[in-house]
Design a protein around this motif. Structure first.
Motif, PDB file in Angstrom:
ATOM      1  N   CYS A 145      -1.073   1.271  -2.484  1.00  0.00           N
ATOM      2  CA  CYS A 145      -0.090   1.669  -3.494  1.00  0.00           C
ATOM      3  C   CYS A 145       0.538   0.438  -4.146  1.00  0.00           C
ATOM      4  O   CYS A 145       1.038  -0.445  -3.457  1.00  0.00           O
ATOM      5  CB  CYS A 145       0.991   2.525  -2.853  1.00  0.00           C
TER       6      CYS A 145
ATOM      7  N   HIS B 197       4.703   0.497  -3.531  1.00  0.00           N
ATOM      8  CA  HIS B 197       5.401   0.176  -2.279  1.00  0.00           C
ATOM      9  C   HIS B 197       4.452  -0.654  -1.414  1.00  0.00           C
ATOM     10  O   HIS B 197       3.246  -0.700  -1.649  1.00  0.00           O
ATOM     11  CB  HIS B 197       5.903   1.442  -1.568  1.00  0.00           C
TER      12      HIS B 197
ATOM     13  N   CYS C 248       1.068   9.140  -4.376  1.00  0.00           N
ATOM     14  CA  CYS C 248       1.149   8.293  -3.189  1.00  0.00           C
ATOM     15  C   CYS C 248       1.787   9.075  -2.059  1.00  0.00           C
ATOM     16  O   CYS C 248       2.919   9.557  -2.197  1.00  0.00           O
ATOM     17  CB  CYS C 248       1.959   7.026  -3.485  1.00  0.00           C
TER      18      CYS C 248
ATOM     19  N   CYS D 194       5.065   6.725  -0.651  1.00  0.00           N
ATOM     20  CA  CYS D 194       6.383   6.664  -1.319  1.00  0.00           C
ATOM     21  C   CYS D 194       6.642   7.845  -2.243  1.00  0.00           C
ATOM     22  O   CYS D 194       7.731   7.987  -2.790  1.00  0.00           O
ATOM     23  CB  CYS D 194       6.533   5.344  -2.069  1.00  0.00           C
TER      24      CYS D 194
END
Ligand SMILES: [Zn+2]
Length: 261
Positions: free
Chosen positions: A38, A41, A59, A62
């Motif tokens: 990702c 994050h 995702c 997050c």
């Protein structure tokens, strides 16, 4: 400013989300979806997924997600409009200029003003038959205008203070649209007042039978005897004089007969 849904669809369809996200994230296919680390994050194992079927990303770490526009907004830290422009550019799609949006806005307002005018013509016409419009009815009687004439020219009677304004608002029209028609004025104190009050009303139509303006005639000898709509978004003086000419024939001093068209 707003882009049309059709245009947004075209831009989205010509920017495959896998291609776009692959420019920022290394994606690996797993089953139907693609996965990667990702970019929003910190993580060591990939929980960022992209679906080529749905053309969305999500995702599981997050919680961010969305379509290709959302991805560009977030990763480039830009507005929605900027993301549209970037992706249009990427796909070689030429966006309409700002001027075109202004044109579009004006066209929308014009269409609304035609609706305002049409509603108003009917409102005034119906108003003529109300008991409160006795003065107007007497004038009509004196002028020997029969019902056919009243109906075919949609001759009407304007009411009191802000009757039209309130009727237009009730019908769902916005202040901007109402003011653009010139049928209602806004006072310095912010009050909305009908332009025409206690007048015999003649709708003025263009060649396409759209009501573009109104002529309003007083019933007594007060001045001005005859007022017509100010120039507005759908009406410029010197053009579209059909209805005006008809209306002028109702001048009681000229003893012309009403001509039927
Ligand atoms: Zn994440």
């Amino acid at each position: 400013m707003r882009y049309s849904d059709e245009l947004l669809d075209e831009i989205r369809s010509r920017n495959d989300i896998i291609d776009v996200i692959s420019q920022y994230v290394t994606l690996k296919r797993s089953g139907r979806n693609y996965f990667g680390l990702c970019p929003f994050h910190n993580e060591k194992s990939p929980s960022f997924s992209v679906s080529p079927d749905k053309q969305i990303f999500h995702c599981f770490g997050c919680g961010v997600g969305g379509n290709v526009f959302h991805f560009i907004q977030k990763i480039e830290n830009v507005s929605f409009v900027e993301s549209v422009q970037m992706l249009a550019d990427r796909a070689g799609i030429k966006l309409p200029t700002l001027t075109n949006y202004e044109d579009e806005k004006v066209a929308k307002l014009k269409a609304k003003v035609y609706d305002v005018n049409k509603f108003t013509a009917e409102f005034y016409h119906k108003n003529l038959y109300r008991p409160e419009s006795k003065q107007g009815q007497e004038y009509i009687k004196k002028r020997k205008l029969d019902n056919n004439t009243l109906k075919s020219f949609m001759i009407g009677y304007s009411g009191q203070f802000d009757e039209l304004y309130r009727a237009l608002r009730k019908e769902g029209f916005e202040d901007e649209e109402i003011l653009a028609s010139g049928l209602v004025n806004k006072s310095e104190k912010g009050m909305y007042i009908d332009r025409y009050r206690n007048r015999i009303m003649f709708p003025i139509q263009d060649v396409r039978n759209r009501v573009i303006a109104f002529g309003g005639r007083v019933l007594d000898d007060s001045k001005p005897k005859y007022i017509n709509s100010p120039e507005n978004i759908v009406y410029s003086k010197g053009r579209n004089l059909f209805g005006l000419n008809v209306a002028k024939k109702f001048n009681p001093r000229s003893h012309e007969k009403v001509t039927y068209c």
